[in-house]
Write a protein that holds these residues in place. Structure first.
Motif, PDB file in Angstrom:
ATOM      1  N   ASP A  45      37.852  38.650  24.923  1.00 17.86           N
ATOM      2  CA  ASP A  45      38.997  39.039  25.753  1.00 17.86           C
ATOM      3  C   ASP A  45      38.551  39.813  26.989  1.00 17.86           C
ATOM      4  O   ASP A  45      39.109  39.631  28.079  1.00 17.86           O
ATOM      5  CB  ASP A  45      39.986  39.880  24.943  1.00 17.86           C
ATOM      6  N   THR A  46      37.540  40.668  26.840  1.00 17.76           N
ATOM      7  CA  THR A  46      37.015  41.403  27.993  1.00 17.76           C
ATOM      8  C   THR A  46      36.390  40.443  28.994  1.00 17.76           C
ATOM      9  O   THR A  46      36.609  40.549  30.207  1.00 17.76           O
ATOM     10  CB  THR A  46      35.966  42.431  27.536  1.00 17.76           C
ATOM     11  N   ALA A  47      35.604  39.499  28.490  1.00 25.67           N
ATOM     12  CA  ALA A  47      34.985  38.511  29.375  1.00 25.67           C
ATOM     13  C   ALA A  47      36.049  37.682  30.089  1.00 25.67           C
ATOM     14  O   ALA A  47      35.927  37.403  31.298  1.00 25.67           O
ATOM     15  CB  ALA A  47      34.062  37.606  28.574  1.00 25.67           C
ATOM     16  N   ARG A  48      37.085  37.299  29.357  1.00 23.58           N
ATOM     17  CA  ARG A  48      38.135  36.470  29.963  1.00 23.58           C
ATOM     18  C   ARG A  48      38.825  37.222  31.102  1.00 23.58           C
ATOM     19  O   ARG A  48      39.027  36.672  32.193  1.00 23.58           O
ATOM     20  CB  ARG A  48      39.132  36.064  28.881  1.00 23.58           C
ATOM     21  N   ARG A  49      39.157  38.474  30.869  1.00 19.40           N
ATOM     22  CA  ARG A  49      39.819  39.268  31.916  1.00 19.40           C
ATOM     23  C   ARG A  49      38.881  39.509  33.091  1.00 19.40           C
ATOM     24  O   ARG A  49      39.292  39.435  34.258  1.00 19.40           O
ATOM     25  CB  ARG A  49      40.280  40.591  31.324  1.00 19.40           C
ATOM     26  N   ALA A  50      37.614  39.777  32.808  1.00 15.80           N
ATOM     27  CA  ALA A  50      36.652  40.030  33.879  1.00 15.80           C
ATOM     28  C   ALA A  50      36.457  38.801  34.751  1.00 15.80           C
ATOM     29  O   ALA A  50      36.430  38.896  35.990  1.00 15.80           O
ATOM     30  CB  ALA A  50      35.318  40.472  33.285  1.00 15.80           C
ATOM     31  N   CYS A  51      36.320  37.638  34.132  1.00 16.69           N
ATOM     32  CA  CYS A  51      36.094  36.415  34.899  1.00 16.69           C
ATOM     33  C   CYS A  51      37.312  36.042  35.732  1.00 16.69           C
ATOM     34  O   CYS A  51      37.168  35.607  36.889  1.00 16.69           O
ATOM     35  CB  CYS A  51      35.725  35.276  33.955  1.00 16.69           C
ATOM     36  N   GLU A  52      38.488  36.215  35.186  1.00 17.17           N
ATOM     37  CA  GLU A  52      39.698  35.917  35.952  1.00 17.17           C
ATOM     38  C   GLU A  52      39.818  36.858  37.146  1.00 17.17           C
ATOM     39  O   GLU A  52      40.127  36.426  38.268  1.00 17.17           O
ATOM     40  CB  GLU A  52      40.924  36.032  35.061  1.00 17.17           C
ATOM     41  N   GLU A  53      39.561  38.140  36.921  1.00 17.23           N
ATOM     42  CA  GLU A  53      39.646  39.095  38.025  1.00 17.23           C
ATOM     43  C   GLU A  53      38.574  38.800  39.069  1.00 17.23           C
ATOM     44  O   GLU A  53      38.841  38.840  40.279  1.00 17.23           O
ATOM     45  CB  GLU A  53      39.479  40.523  37.496  1.00 17.23           C
ATOM     46  N   PHE A  54      37.363  38.506  38.612  1.00 17.80           N
ATOM     47  CA  PHE A  54      36.269  38.182  39.523  1.00 17.80           C
ATOM     48  C   PHE A  54      36.633  36.984  40.405  1.00 17.80           C
ATOM     49  O   PHE A  54      36.411  37.007  41.628  1.00 17.80           O
ATOM     50  CB  PHE A  54      35.015  37.889  38.690  1.00 17.80           C
ATOM     51  N   ALA A  55      37.192  35.954  39.817  1.00 21.67           N
ATOM     52  CA  ALA A  55      37.596  34.784  40.597  1.00 21.67           C
ATOM     53  C   ALA A  55      38.678  35.144  41.606  1.00 21.67           C
ATOM     54  O   ALA A  55      38.657  34.682  42.753  1.00 21.67           O
ATOM     55  CB  ALA A  55      38.086  33.681  39.656  1.00 21.67           C
ATOM     56  N   GLY A  56      39.626  35.990  41.196  1.00 29.93           N
ATOM     57  CA  GLY A  56      40.684  36.410  42.104  1.00 29.93           C
ATOM     58  C   GLY A  56      40.171  37.213  43.280  1.00 29.93           C
ATOM     59  O   GLY A  56      40.800  37.257  44.348  1.00 29.93           O
ATOM     60  N   LEU A  57      38.997  37.834  43.109  1.00 31.00           N
ATOM     61  CA  LEU A  57      38.381  38.606  44.183  1.00 31.00           C
ATOM     62  C   LEU A  57      37.454  37.762  45.052  1.00 31.00           C
ATOM     63  O   LEU A  57      36.784  38.288  45.939  1.00 31.00           O
ATOM     64  CB  LEU A  57      37.594  39.779  43.585  1.00 31.00           C
ATOM     65  N   GLY A  58      37.414  36.466  44.770  1.00 25.68           N
ATOM     66  CA  GLY A  58      36.608  35.563  45.582  1.00 25.68           C
ATOM     67  C   GLY A  58      35.234  35.263  45.035  1.00 25.68           C
ATOM     68  O   GLY A  58      34.403  34.658  45.740  1.00 25.68           O
ATOM     69  N   GLY A  59      34.939  35.647  43.790  1.00 27.40           N
ATOM     70  CA  GLY A  59      33.628  35.405  43.201  1.00 27.40           C
ATOM     71  C   GLY A  59      33.340  33.934  43.005  1.00 27.40           C
ATOM     72  O   GLY A  59      34.253  33.133  42.766  1.00 27.40           O
ATOM     73  N   GLY A  60      32.036  33.576  43.050  1.00 24.87           N
ATOM     74  CA  GLY A  60      31.691  32.172  43.013  1.00 24.87           C
ATOM     75  C   GLY A  60      30.717  31.728  41.952  1.00 24.87           C
ATOM     76  O   GLY A  60      30.522  30.528  41.771  1.00 24.87           O
ATOM     77  N   GLN A  61      30.081  32.651  41.203  1.00 23.69           N
ATOM     78  CA  GLN A  61      29.106  32.262  40.191  1.00 23.69           C
ATOM     79  C   GLN A  61      29.071  33.310  39.091  1.00 23.69           C
ATOM     80  O   GLN A  61      29.081  34.509  39.370  1.00 23.69           O
ATOM     81  CB  GLN A  61      27.708  32.106  40.814  1.00 23.69           C
ATOM     82  N   ILE A  62      29.000  32.845  37.828  1.00 26.27           N
ATOM     83  CA  ILE A  62      28.953  33.732  36.675  1.00 26.27           C
ATOM     84  C   ILE A  62      27.718  33.392  35.856  1.00 26.27           C
ATOM     85  O   ILE A  62      27.445  32.221  35.572  1.00 26.27           O
ATOM     86  CB  ILE A  62      30.230  33.608  35.822  1.00 26.27           C
ATOM     87  N   LEU A  63      26.983  34.437  35.482  1.00 25.46           N
ATOM     88  CA  LEU A  63      25.722  34.256  34.758  1.00 25.46           C
ATOM     89  C   LEU A  63      25.785  35.012  33.438  1.00 25.46           C
ATOM     90  O   LEU A  63      26.176  36.188  33.406  1.00 25.46           O
ATOM     91  CB  LEU A  63      24.546  34.746  35.595  1.00 25.46           C
ATOM     92  N   LEU A  64      25.418  34.345  32.357  1.00 23.57           N
ATOM     93  CA  LEU A  64      25.441  34.925  31.017  1.00 23.57           C
ATOM     94  C   LEU A  64      24.014  35.150  30.547  1.00 23.57           C
ATOM     95  O   LEU A  64      23.184  34.241  30.559  1.00 23.57           O
ATOM     96  CB  LEU A  64      26.155  33.997  30.033  1.00 23.57           C
ATOM     97  N   THR A  65      23.735  36.376  30.131  1.00 21.53           N
ATOM     98  CA  THR A  65      22.387  36.717  29.710  1.00 21.53           C
ATOM     99  C   THR A  65      22.440  37.617  28.489  1.00 21.53           C
ATOM    100  O   THR A  65      23.503  37.927  27.959  1.00 21.53           O
ATOM    101  CB  THR A  65      21.623  37.377  30.887  1.00 21.53           C
TER     102      THR A  65
END
Length: 267
Positions: A45-65
């Protein structure tokens, strides 16, 4: 290590530490990951909210490590949470994906949505296995072959000490033979953090920020995840606050940001 004219635009990339446990205990691991490390898994749920917010802020790439992301049984759900909004790269040692539940996790991922970045430190086993454990070189190469067979784009990243820089030619020769394009290769230096007792010194003065979220906070850069002084926030959300803190640091007129353009790149 890549020297850039500019760092990646702040807010264009987001790193998620899926977990901190690992099948290996590499002697230079920046995250202090090992089979004995606490998992510290990132809630879906934290990842889902973070990724949605990141996209809304104009983010373009997500990396999982990690850790090793394939030790987290929620990895397919984490990938779904990220890939809905942006291209995804998973950093893996590719050693646990050949069978059982981890192979089923791999089969659940769409090669059209996910790039794999695999750690391989040298063109022959000696250096790689010295840092990562006996047999790890051959298992990593088998993992790379499997990923390519399944249709994934595979990037290969080497972590090489300055003292072993002559290994770089062998690394490239091996990848030439394996047909890995040059644009899918990365060589980086050991950073003095985590388990490493030598290497590049890291600070906000010389490290270009790559916002990084974990279950228990946010950090300046993924390679600095074990450094309390590089923690940006005590919680991973909201992403806009993490970015605001980083921007405030970058905009501080008392700081010299020029040296940060010699960025330590993880991808």
């Amino acid at each position: 290590m890549a020297v850039l004219e500019t760092g990646p635009a702040l807010g264009s990339r987001l790193w998620l530490y899926t977990n901190f446990d690992c099948n290996l205990a590499c002697d230079y691991c920046c995250a202090r990951s090992s089979p004995r490390a606490a998992a510290r898994r990132l809630p879906v749920d934290t990842a889902r909210r973070a990724c949605e917010e990141f996209a809304g802020l104009g983010g373009g790439q997500i990396l999982l490590t990690g850790g090793e992301p394939f030790l987290d049984p929620d990895l397919p759900r984490l990938v779904d949470a990220a890939a809905r909004w942006a291209p995804v790269t998973i950093l893996t040692n590719a050693m646990v994906i050949g069978r059982g539940s981890r192979r089923r996790m791999l089969d659940a991922l769409d090669p059209a949505r996910v790039t794999m970045q695999v750690s391989l430190d040298s063109g022959t086993p000696a250096l790689h296995d010295r840092h990562r454990g006996p047999g790890s070189f051959d298992r990593a190469r088998a993992g790379i072959a499997l990923l390519r067979e399944l249709g994934f784009r595979v990037r290969v990243a080497a972590t090489v000490d300055e003292a072993d820089a002559d290994e770089e030619s062998g690394f490239h020769a091996r990848l030439d033979a394996d047909g890995i394009p040059h644009e899918d290769r990365l060589i980086r230096r050991v950073a003095r953090t985590g388990f490493a007792d030598h290497g590049l010194e890291l600070s906000v003065e010389n490290l270009w920020p790559e916002p990084t979220l974990a279950a228990d906070g946010a950090w300046w850069h993924p390679v600095a995840i074990a450094e309390p002084a590089m923690q940006v926030a005590s919680t991973p959300l909201p992403v806009i606050t993490v970015l605001a803190v980083i921007r405030a640091t970058l905009d501080d007129p008392g700081r010299d940001r020029s040296s940060a353009l010699a960025a330590f790149r993880c991808t």
